[in-house]
Design an enzyme around this catalytic site. Structure first.
Site, short mmCIF file in Angstrom:
data_model
loop_
_atom_site.label_atom_id
_atom_site.label_comp_id
_atom_site.label_asym_id
_atom_site.label_seq_id
_atom_site.Cartn_x
_atom_site.Cartn_y
_atom_site.Cartn_z
N ASP A 69 0.95 -1.39 -0.03
CA ASP A 69 -0.12 0.19 0.04
C ASP A 69 0.83 1.54 0.02
O ASP A 69 2.63 1.26 0.82
CB ASP A 69 -0.61 -0.01 0.96
CG ASP A 69 -1.95 0.64 0.73
OD1 ASP A 69 -3.12 0.76 0.10
OD2 ASP A 69 -2.42 2.37 1.82
N SER A 70 0.17 1.89 -1.15
CA SER A 70 1.46 3.22 -1.18
C SER A 70 0.78 4.81 -1.66
O SER A 70 -0.42 4.87 -1.54
CB SER A 70 2.79 3.41 -2.33
OG SER A 70 1.94 3.04 -3.26
P1 IMP Z 1 -3.15 2.09 -3.33
O1 IMP Z 1 -3.34 1.70 -4.89
O2 IMP Z 1 -4.30 1.61 -2.72
O3 IMP Z 1 -1.87 1.39 -2.60
O4 IMP Z 1 -2.87 3.53 -4.07
C1 IMP Z 1 -1.55 3.77 -4.50
C2 IMP Z 1 -1.34 4.97 -5.01
O5 IMP Z 1 -1.23 6.03 -4.54
C3 IMP Z 1 -2.02 5.02 -6.78
O6 IMP Z 1 -2.45 5.41 -7.38
C4 IMP Z 1 -1.46 6.48 -6.23
O7 IMP Z 1 -2.56 7.39 -6.78
C5 IMP Z 1 -0.19 6.55 -5.71
N1 IMP Z 1 0.94 6.42 -5.93
C6 IMP Z 1 1.94 5.46 -4.87
N2 IMP Z 1 2.59 5.04 -6.14
C7 IMP Z 1 3.16 6.02 -6.32
C8 IMP Z 1 4.34 6.19 -7.33
O8 IMP Z 1 5.36 5.26 -7.41
N3 IMP Z 1 4.10 7.37 -8.50
C9 IMP Z 1 3.25 7.62 -8.55
N4 IMP Z 1 1.90 7.70 -7.44
C10 IMP Z 1 1.96 7.02 -6.99
#
Ligand code: IMP
Length: 204
Positions: A76-77
């Site tokens: 998660d990011s």
């Molecule tokens: P998740 O899939 O719920 O972890 O959401 C991650 C969201 O964080 C992505 O849809 C992006 O909007 C943003 N994000 C996470 N990592 C990156 C990256 O490496 N570059 C750009 N946006 C990121």
């Protein structure tokens, strides 16, 4: 070399193909068979109900692992902007609206910064990773961060998400301009994976 009797195949528990590619590049040297959710029939969509990144990474790892009966990585990011009280944070993927696109999220980020924090545009990405066994038990966790600055206009065509607005100050370029090679060393995902891999090597 991997000599762990049970951990031979690892599921990359994300539906995001760009993330999957970044994870694959750094995990491939470990000698595990890596499968993305697109390559595994019957995966589930895990609800991100946690209030922190690591809670969501644990949920994605353990629920998918139990469902698929396979060792699974949950990731998660997101982007945190101190001038916006940490937004978009865990809501990074759905910042503008529940069915958000990268374009709408970026437009909202620009307008919020203009209205609420024009003088402070610093920001950081966070990435958390958790490894669950097929019973759902978490064995390894890691976090990485990467600091930068949100530009006023888009630059570059690589990466995904907020990358065309996220400038790495030392390079005077966005992640979308710098491309995969630099990102695979400097990014929040690379940093989390470096810590994760150190622990995984001891485990294997
Ligand atoms: P998740 O899939 O719920 O972890 O959401 C991650 C969201 O964080 C992505 O849809 C992006 O909007 C943003 N994000 C996470 N990592 C990156 C990256 O490496 N570059 C750009 N946006 C990121």
């Amino acid at each position: 070399m991997n000599s762990h009797p049970a951990l031979q195949t690892l599921i990359l528990g994300t539906h995001n193909q760009k993330k999957c590619g970044e994870l694959r590049v750094l995990l491939e040297p470990l000698g595990l068979k890596l499968l993305s959710l697109a390559e595994v029939p019957g995966s589930i969509e895990v609800d991100e109900t946690g209030s922190t990144f690591i809670e969501n990474a644990r949920l994605k790892a353990s629920q998918q692992a139990v469902h698929l009966k396979q060792w699974t990585i949950g990731e998660d990011s997101g982007l945190c902007v101190p001038g916006l009280s940490g937004e978009p944070g865990v809501y990074s993927a759905r910042y503008s609206d529940p069915g958000a696109t990268d374009e709408r999220n970026n437009e909202k980020l620009l307008s919020e910064l203009l209205a609420r924090s024009p003088g402070n545009r610093s920001a950081y990405y966070v990435c958390t990773i958790a490894l669950a066994d097929p019973s759902g038990q978490i064995h390894i966790e890691a976090e990485g961060q990467c600091w930068g600055r949100i530009l006023k206009e888009y630059r570059g065509s690589g990466g995904f998400g907020y990358d065309p607005l996220f400038e790495i100050p030392e390079y005077h370029q966005t992640f979308a301009e710098l491309g995969g090679t630099v990102k695979s060393v400097l990014s929040h995902r690379a940093r989390a994976l470096q810590k994760f891999i150190q622990q995984l090597r001891r485990f294997l």
